[in-house]
Design a protein around this motif. Structure first.
Motif, PDB file in Angstrom:
ATOM      1  N   GLU A   1       0.654  48.390  13.913  1.00  0.00           N
ATOM      2  CA  GLU A   1      -0.703  47.863  13.738  1.00  0.00           C
ATOM      3  C   GLU A   1      -0.716  46.340  13.812  1.00  0.00           C
ATOM      4  O   GLU A   1      -1.612  45.739  14.423  1.00  0.00           O
ATOM      5  CB  GLU A   1      -1.266  48.332  12.394  1.00  0.00           C
TER       6      GLU A   1
ATOM      7  N   ARG B   1      -0.214  45.208  17.354  1.00  0.00           N
ATOM      8  CA  ARG B   1      -1.459  45.437  18.084  1.00  0.00           C
ATOM      9  C   ARG B   1      -2.491  44.363  17.730  1.00  0.00           C
ATOM     10  O   ARG B   1      -3.264  43.934  18.583  1.00  0.00           O
ATOM     11  CB  ARG B   1      -2.010  46.821  17.763  1.00  0.00           C
TER      12      ARG B   1
ATOM     13  N   ARG C   1      -1.732  41.480  19.925  1.00  0.00           N
ATOM     14  CA  ARG C   1      -2.126  41.778  21.298  1.00  0.00           C
ATOM     15  C   ARG C   1      -3.645  41.702  21.452  1.00  0.00           C
ATOM     16  O   ARG C   1      -4.164  41.053  22.367  1.00  0.00           O
ATOM     17  CB  ARG C   1      -1.598  43.164  21.683  1.00  0.00           C
ATOM     18  N   ASP C   2      -4.361  42.352  20.549  1.00  0.00           N
ATOM     19  CA  ASP C   2      -5.824  42.370  20.646  1.00  0.00           C
ATOM     20  C   ASP C   2      -6.420  40.991  20.420  1.00  0.00           C
ATOM     21  O   ASP C   2      -7.493  40.675  20.957  1.00  0.00           O
ATOM     22  CB  ASP C   2      -6.401  43.364  19.648  1.00  0.00           C
TER      23      ASP C   2
ATOM     24  N   PHE D   1       0.333  50.484  23.222  1.00  0.00           N
ATOM     25  CA  PHE D   1       0.541  51.285  22.022  1.00  0.00           C
ATOM     26  C   PHE D   1       0.049  52.709  22.267  1.00  0.00           C
ATOM     27  O   PHE D   1      -1.089  52.923  22.692  1.00  0.00           O
ATOM     28  CB  PHE D   1      -0.196  50.656  20.840  1.00  0.00           C
TER      29      PHE D   1
ATOM     30  N   GLU E   1      -3.849  53.816  27.080  1.00  0.00           N
ATOM     31  CA  GLU E   1      -3.337  54.126  25.752  1.00  0.00           C
ATOM     32  C   GLU E   1      -3.819  55.477  25.243  1.00  0.00           C
ATOM     33  O   GLU E   1      -3.198  56.048  24.342  1.00  0.00           O
ATOM     34  CB  GLU E   1      -3.687  53.001  24.778  1.00  0.00           C
TER      35      GLU E   1
END
Length: 393
Positions: free
Chosen positions: A44, A47, A50-51, A185, A210
């Motif tokens: 998480e 991510r 990344r986000d 992911f 994903e």
């Protein structure tokens, strides 16, 4: 051969179970540990980074985390991170950042990208490629006797400064941003079976979505552009699924759309993906993910063993190991049998002590090596089932 950038270490302070967490990562890490030990939290957090290169950080910091404790408790409403990235064993850069809460008003108050390359390099890299505090700072790049430097001023603090690097002349920062933005992911329960079963538009050089929804487009791409990989995929499916004969992809649905079809012994007509079980669809997704010619820069998979037959797990483990030669993979599992398909050096234990998550390598345990010498490598499965592996690590 193109250099493979890899996440060498990750350190997290103040996020969920990570009070002062540090992990040293290899090309393939198979994560095991009890529920709540931090495996999902690690995915998480990666991510989140990344986000954060795509969009503003939402008020809840992690989408869907309304009402959840994002910050480590007890502690202040802040968390920090430090990543080191390199190619092969060689270090490259260190990326640090810090976010200040509370939930509802997150602010990225500090980011820094520092060189880890030796000063003897020609030309020598700048000590700092990026230094930003409270949205104000500088970006730098060295190019021979010249270089690029620009000031940065962010209007909003709920954005990562690294996301603003769109100038390719800032080569190091641009490559770092593209590397993190390329992380993907996946999880057994995040694959969207209903969407996978539909006809989808043809795509150029696709990566597996994903949720797996473009699986048919990936298969079409392999069939038309990478025939040897498509044949290898079918060989693995024949070894894993009794009665499987072959795959093909045909134009179906609307203009420019395709659908994949499956042939098996004893069934006269071809079966579309809509006719296949969730377990078969998951298996095809994991195989495609390992075999696709241009894999993501980092692949995180949560419980790929779920919903697939145990006889397929040795094949899947071999594909993941082979894929780690071309990219980096973090794989979380609760399956003791799946775990035994990997070399002990590839296994990592996530363990929580007094509310804090730890990352441990059982390969470093002399006691474990002695036990394996006495009882054989299958002892790992028994130790995992009884939770002794976590204690030995």
């Amino acid at each position: 051969m193109t250099a493979i950038y890899r996440l060498q270490t990750v350190a997290i302070q103040g996020y969920r179970p990570f009070r002062d967490f540090r992990a040293k990562l290899g090309a393939l890490e198979v994560l095991v540990g009890a529920n709540g030990a931090g495996k999902s939290s690690l995915f998480e957090f990666l991510r989140f980074l990344r986000d954060g290169l795509r969009d503003e950080i939402p008020p809840e910091i992690v989408p869907g985390a309304v009402g959840q404790q994002v910050f480590h408790s007890p502690g202040t409403a802040r968390f920090a991170w430090e990543l080191t990235v390199g190619f092969g064993p060689a270090p490259w850069v260190r990326y640090e950042g810090e976010l200040l809460g509370p939930v509802g008003r997150p602010q990225v108050i500090r980011e820094q990208v520092a060189s880890l390359a030796p000063p003897t390099m020609t030309p020598p890299p700048p000590a700092l490629y990026m230094e930003v505090e409270q949205g104000q700072g500088r970006l730098r790049e060295k190019q021979g006797a010249n270089g690029t430097e620009q000031e940065i001023s962010l209007n909003r603090l709920n954005r990562l400064a690294l996301a603003s690097v769109t100038n390719p002349s800032l080569r190091t920062l641009y490559m770092l941003r593209e590397y993190i933005a390329g992380w993907r992911f996946y999880g057994a329960y995040s694959l969207a079976g209903e969407r996978i079963r539909r006809a989808v538009p043809v795509q150029q050089e696709p990566l597996l979505a994903e949720d797996g929804s473009n699986l048919a487009a990936i298969l079409h791409y392999l069939l038309t552009e990478h025939q040897p990989i498509f044949e290898e995929l079918q060989q693995h499916l024949r070894a894993a699924v009794p009665g499987f004969l072959g795959l093909t992809v045909k134009a179906r649905g609307g203009p420019g759309e395709v659908m994949a079809f499956w042939r098996e012994q004893g069934v006269e007509r071809e079966l579309s993906l809509a006719d296949l079980s969730d377990g078969i669809l998951r298996l095809i997704c994991w195989m495609v993910l390992c075999l696709q010619p241009n894999p993501p820069s980092l692949i995180c998979i949560d419980e790929p063993d779920q919903g697939v037959h145990p006889r397929t797990l040795p094949i899947l483990a071999g594909l993941l190991d082979k894929a780690s030669e071309r990219t980096q993979l973090l794989v979380a599992t609760h399956s003791s049998y799946f775990l035994t398909q990997f070399d002990l050096t590839q296994v990592a234990v996530m363990r929580k002590e007094d509310g804090e998550a730890e990352f441990l390598k059982p390969h470093d345990s002399d006691i474990l090596h002695a036990m394996l010498a006495d009882f054989g490598p299958d002892e790992v499965e028994r130790l995992h089932r009884s939770d002794e592996l976590e204690r030995l690590a």
